[in-house]
Design a protein around this motif. Structure first.
Motif, PDB file in Angstrom:
ATOM      1  N   GLY A 151       8.383   4.337  31.999  1.00  0.00           N
ATOM      2  CA  GLY A 151       9.783   4.626  32.252  1.00  0.00           C
ATOM      3  C   GLY A 151      10.269   5.798  31.419  1.00  0.00           C
ATOM      4  N   THR A 152      11.553   5.788  31.072  1.00  0.00           N
ATOM      5  CA  THR A 152      12.160   6.886  30.333  1.00  0.00           C
ATOM      6  C   THR A 152      11.824   6.787  28.851  1.00  0.00           C
ATOM      7  N   ASP A 153      12.141   7.864  28.145  1.00  0.00           N
ATOM      8  CA  ASP A 153      11.883   7.904  26.715  1.00  0.00           C
ATOM      9  C   ASP A 153      12.638   6.790  25.985  1.00  0.00           C
ATOM     10  N   LEU A 154      13.905   6.594  26.337  1.00  0.00           N
ATOM     11  CA  LEU A 154      14.723   5.606  25.641  1.00  0.00           C
ATOM     12  C   LEU A 154      14.328   4.172  25.990  1.00  0.00           C
ATOM     13  N   GLU A 173       0.251   8.162  36.685  1.00  0.00           N
ATOM     14  CA  GLU A 173       0.928   9.366  37.154  1.00  0.00           C
ATOM     15  C   GLU A 173       0.219  10.635  36.712  1.00  0.00           C
ATOM     16  N   ASP A 174      -0.893  10.482  35.996  1.00  0.00           N
ATOM     17  CA  ASP A 174      -1.602  11.664  35.514  1.00  0.00           C
ATOM     18  C   ASP A 174      -3.111  11.490  35.620  1.00  0.00           C
ATOM     19  N   VAL A 175      -3.570  10.918  36.732  1.00  0.00           N
ATOM     20  CA  VAL A 175      -4.996  10.775  37.011  1.00  0.00           C
ATOM     21  C   VAL A 175      -5.401  11.804  38.055  1.00  0.00           C
ATOM     22  N   ASN A 176      -6.533  12.455  37.843  1.00  0.00           N
ATOM     23  CA  ASN A 176      -7.087  13.345  38.856  1.00  0.00           C
ATOM     24  C   ASN A 176      -7.714  12.483  39.948  1.00  0.00           C
ATOM     25  N   ARG A 177      -6.954  12.256  41.011  1.00  0.00           N
ATOM     26  CA  ARG A 177      -7.416  11.359  42.069  1.00  0.00           C
ATOM     27  C   ARG A 177      -8.670  11.877  42.751  1.00  0.00           C
ATOM     28  N   ALA A 178      -8.840  13.172  42.777  1.00  0.00           N
ATOM     29  CA  ALA A 178     -10.038  13.728  43.415  1.00  0.00           C
ATOM     30  C   ALA A 178     -11.301  13.329  42.663  1.00  0.00           C
ATOM     31  N   TYR A 222     -10.811  16.179  16.651  1.00  0.00           N
ATOM     32  CA  TYR A 222      -9.689  15.291  16.934  1.00  0.00           C
ATOM     33  C   TYR A 222      -9.074  14.766  15.632  1.00  0.00           C
ATOM     34  N   ILE A 223      -7.787  14.442  15.684  1.00  0.00           N
ATOM     35  CA  ILE A 223      -7.081  13.883  14.534  1.00  0.00           C
ATOM     36  C   ILE A 223      -6.372  12.607  14.969  1.00  0.00           C
ATOM     37  N   PRO A 224      -6.629  11.485  14.306  1.00  0.00           N
ATOM     38  CA  PRO A 224      -5.871  10.268  14.619  1.00  0.00           C
ATOM     39  C   PRO A 224      -4.401  10.450  14.235  1.00  0.00           C
ATOM     40  N   TYR A 225      -3.525  10.012  15.106  1.00  0.00           N
ATOM     41  CA  TYR A 225      -2.096  10.074  14.795  1.00  0.00           C
ATOM     42  C   TYR A 225      -1.375   9.019  15.617  1.00  0.00           C
ATOM     43  N   ALA A 226      -0.132   8.763  15.242  1.00  0.00           N
ATOM     44  CA  ALA A 226       0.721   7.849  16.000  1.00  0.00           C
ATOM     45  C   ALA A 226       2.158   8.313  15.870  1.00  0.00           C
ATOM     46  N   GLU A 227       2.858   8.339  16.995  1.00  0.00           N
ATOM     47  CA  GLU A 227       4.257   8.750  17.014  1.00  0.00           C
ATOM     48  C   GLU A 227       5.067   7.716  17.779  1.00  0.00           C
ATOM     49  N   THR A 228       6.209   7.380  17.248  1.00  0.00           N
ATOM     50  CA  THR A 228       7.054   6.384  17.889  1.00  0.00           C
ATOM     51  C   THR A 228       7.873   7.015  19.009  1.00  0.00           C
ATOM     52  N   GLY A 229       8.429   6.158  19.837  1.00  0.00           N
ATOM     53  CA  GLY A 229       9.516   6.568  20.687  1.00  0.00           C
ATOM     54  C   GLY A 229      10.776   6.622  19.839  1.00  0.00           C
ATOM     55  N   PRO A 230      11.949   6.785  20.442  1.00  0.00           N
ATOM     56  CA  PRO A 230      13.177   6.832  19.648  1.00  0.00           C
ATOM     57  C   PRO A 230      13.422   5.513  18.929  1.00  0.00           C
ATOM     58  N   LEU A 231      13.665   5.608  17.619  1.00  0.00           N
ATOM     59  CA  LEU A 231      14.034   4.435  16.830  1.00  0.00           C
ATOM     60  C   LEU A 231      15.552   4.371  16.793  1.00  0.00           C
TER      61      LEU A 231
END
Length: 582
Positions: A16-19, A313-318, A399-408
């Motif tokens: 869904g949306t960011d919020l 919504e972001d799979v290469n169906r081909a 690659y770098i491990p990271y984690a980012e939240t949605g809006p708190l």
């Protein structure tokens, strides 16, 4: 001023949306959760292979132990079948007369690419969205022997552990099959046998060369009542799961004379590809065309997925026929690798933690692999055929491990933050960044990075706050190479790396005396300090040793000092002031 804990639930919410994903983790890579705290997944170690070259993406892999207690690996590509010994020696065991397939899915505008009678004879068909899938392999074991079937070749093969002989066609077995599976009772199932997309044919029990049904054996066949095409079979406890493009069936052994009973256990739950399912003691999990499904032993149910929009919504169906699943039993996880819409190879993954019930996402390129068990760690293959031990140390190449939240969202009013108290297993192992907005579609403002301390002074305000944690430690290449040489004398696996030969000379043999000793370490130490005066040794370092190590730094990630280590991030707190205007 109150301390407000950031009690963020485990797992990623990207739907869904960011919020809509407020107060959840939204964007991550190479991390997992254990008992509510976040930590990096294990890194990977390159396995140097010898012998035959694997130059295509593996599309099927299996490991097994033979009767002599040796560990074995088999890998199938679009045009080859390979055996890999426990010592990493590769042998080409491709059967004689094998029909090669496609490394990539292709638009099929030729014979069989559309409905009969469509178009004019001899005229190439226009693009219709009908794809000829990439070649995948079904690989299983028959006792200590390997059995396999390539979807484009269609024959059932057996390999009997002799590297001098390639795999051979199983006598009397059906042809034009799309796959195989061996049941718990040791029947060999041929899937889509004889070119019939709904037919399951099985050999006699304990005899994979007897296929003709007689009163004296238990061979047989059945045509499933389904509108779909059989894609794959999976051995489970007491039954065999068969997935089609539209539904799911189970085969249960009932003995003579019917031998097997077949029951449809789910509808509108077809798999997205032939390799998209894993089966374990919990049941079976697979990726469908627009969702994820689980067979719990009695029926199929669609799984709640918190990253549904992000994935589908972001799979290469081909290229969806390249999607594959792997069980990571050490952590109770089902992984799926898939190509994003802008990629023709698998470059992303999605994880379901079936023990704790949450999801994760990330980016890494892998095309086939298998779980730990035969080997001490999972072994997965890259799209170029490189082989890696996973869940090893904490090295990730580029690659770098990271984690980012949605809006708190921490209250109805604008909040002002003036300090942050981290909760880390190792203080200072991570960096933190914050971003703020006053409205959902407002311009985002960035603050940091911060090196956490107790407390960490910060100053920002907003109605929504986003937090990112990561580690960006860099590696000193000179120190890394010096460490290789210093540890390389007689110590495996460093010696294996430095013993790679170029023009007959080991790359670590700087002084060219046929050995790797402290003399080579000394020569390299002089080089990095500008004191090495022997032109031939300087040229060897600059033209051979140094480029080789740097070009293969991802493959030799085991030798890289961990940039992140075994960090853990728990329940941080913000020192906030409620109120203010905007």
């Amino acid at each position: 001023m109150p301390l407000t804990p950031l009690d963020i639930p485990a797992g990623v919410y990207r739907h869904g949306t960011d919020l809509e994903g407020a107060n959840r983790w939204r964007d991550v890579n190479l991390v997992r959760w254990r008992n509510g705290s976040i930590q990096p997944i294990g890194g990977w170690v390159f396995r140097e292979k010898t012998g035959a070259s694997i130059n295509e993406a593996p599309r099927g892999a299996i490991a097994w132990v033979d009767n002599s207690f040796n560990s074995n690996i088999a890998v199938g590509t679009a045009s080859k079948l390979f055996y890999i010994s426990s010592g990493n020696a590769v042998t080409d065991i491709t059967p004689a007369g094998f029909t090669a397939g496609n490394e990539d899915a292709q638009v099929n505008v030729g014979y069989g690419g559309n409905f009969y009678g469509t178009g004019l004879y001899g005229v190439s068909r226009p693009y219709s969205g009908v794809f000829q899938e990439c070649t995948t392999w079904s690989l299983d074991t028959w006792g200590e022997y390997l059995v396999g079937c390539s979807v484009d070749d269609g024959k059932l093969y057996e390999w009997q552990l002799n590297t001098a002989n390639p795999a051979a066609v199983i006598t009397n077995a059906p042809t034009n099959c799309s796959g195989l599976v061996v049941t718990e009772e040791r029947f060999l199932f041929a899937l889509a046998a004889g070119g019939n997309p709904r037919k399951v044919q099985w050999s006699d029990k304990e005899d994979n060369t007897t296929w003709a049904p007689l009163a004296t054996n238990e061979a047989g066949d059945i045509e499933l009542q389904t509108n779909g095409e059989i894609l794959s079979g999976h051995r489970m406890r007491g039954r065999t799961l068969i997935l089609t493009t539209t539904d799911a069936h189970v085969a249960t052994y009932i003995g003579p004379q019917l031998v097997f009973s077949f029951e449809r256990v789910g509808t509108s739950c077809g798999a997205i590809s032939r390799k998209a399912c894993i089966a374990n003691q919990e049941g079976a999990f697979w990726m469908g065309q627009k969702g994820f499904f689980m067979f719990n032993g009695s029926s199929v149910e669609e799984m709640r997925c918190d990253v549904l929009d992000y994935v589908f919504e972001d799979v290469n169906r081909a290229q969806q026929s390249k999607i594959w699943a792997v069980h990571n039993s050490q952590y109770g996880e089902a992984w799926w690798f898939y190509p994003s819409s802008d990629s023709n190879v698998n470059n992303r993954y999605v994880i379901f933690d079936y023990k704790e019930g949450h999801w994760s996402i990330g980016k890494i390129e892998r095309s086939a692999g298998f779980d730990a068990g035969v080997f001490s760690s999972p072994i997965w293959f890259s799209n170029s055929g490189a082989m890696y031990d996973h869940e090893k140390n904490y090295s990730y190449g580029d690659y770098i491990p990271y984690a980012e939240t949605g809006p708190l969202v921490l209250g109805p009013e604008v909040i002002k933050v003036n300090s942050f108290i981290p909760d880390e297993k190792t203080q200072g192992a991570l960096k933190l960044e914050f971003k703020t907005r006053f409205y959902p579609n407002d311009v985002e403002r960035s603050y940091g990075p911060y090196d956490p301390s107790n407390p960490t002074s910060v100053r920002f305000s907003g109605r929504q706050i986003r937090m990112k944690i990561y580690n960006d430690a860099e590696i000193d290449s000179n120190a890394l190479l010096y460490g290789f040489l210093k540890a390389g004398t007689g110590i495996d696996p460093y010696e294996q790396l430095l013993s790679v030969r170029v023009d007959g000379r080991m790359i670590g043999d700087i002084n060219n005396d046929g050995r790797i000793t402290s003399g080579d370490t000394s020569a390299y130490n002089k080089y990095i300090n500008g004191l090495l005066a022997i032109p031939e040794q300087v040229a060897w370092i600059e033209d051979v040793l140094y480029p080789y190590i740097l070009d293969n730094i991802v493959e030799y990630a085991t030798f890289v000092s961990s940039s992140s280590g075994a960090w853990r991030f728990g329940l941080p707190r913000l020192n906030i002031i409620q109120g203010g205007r905007r």
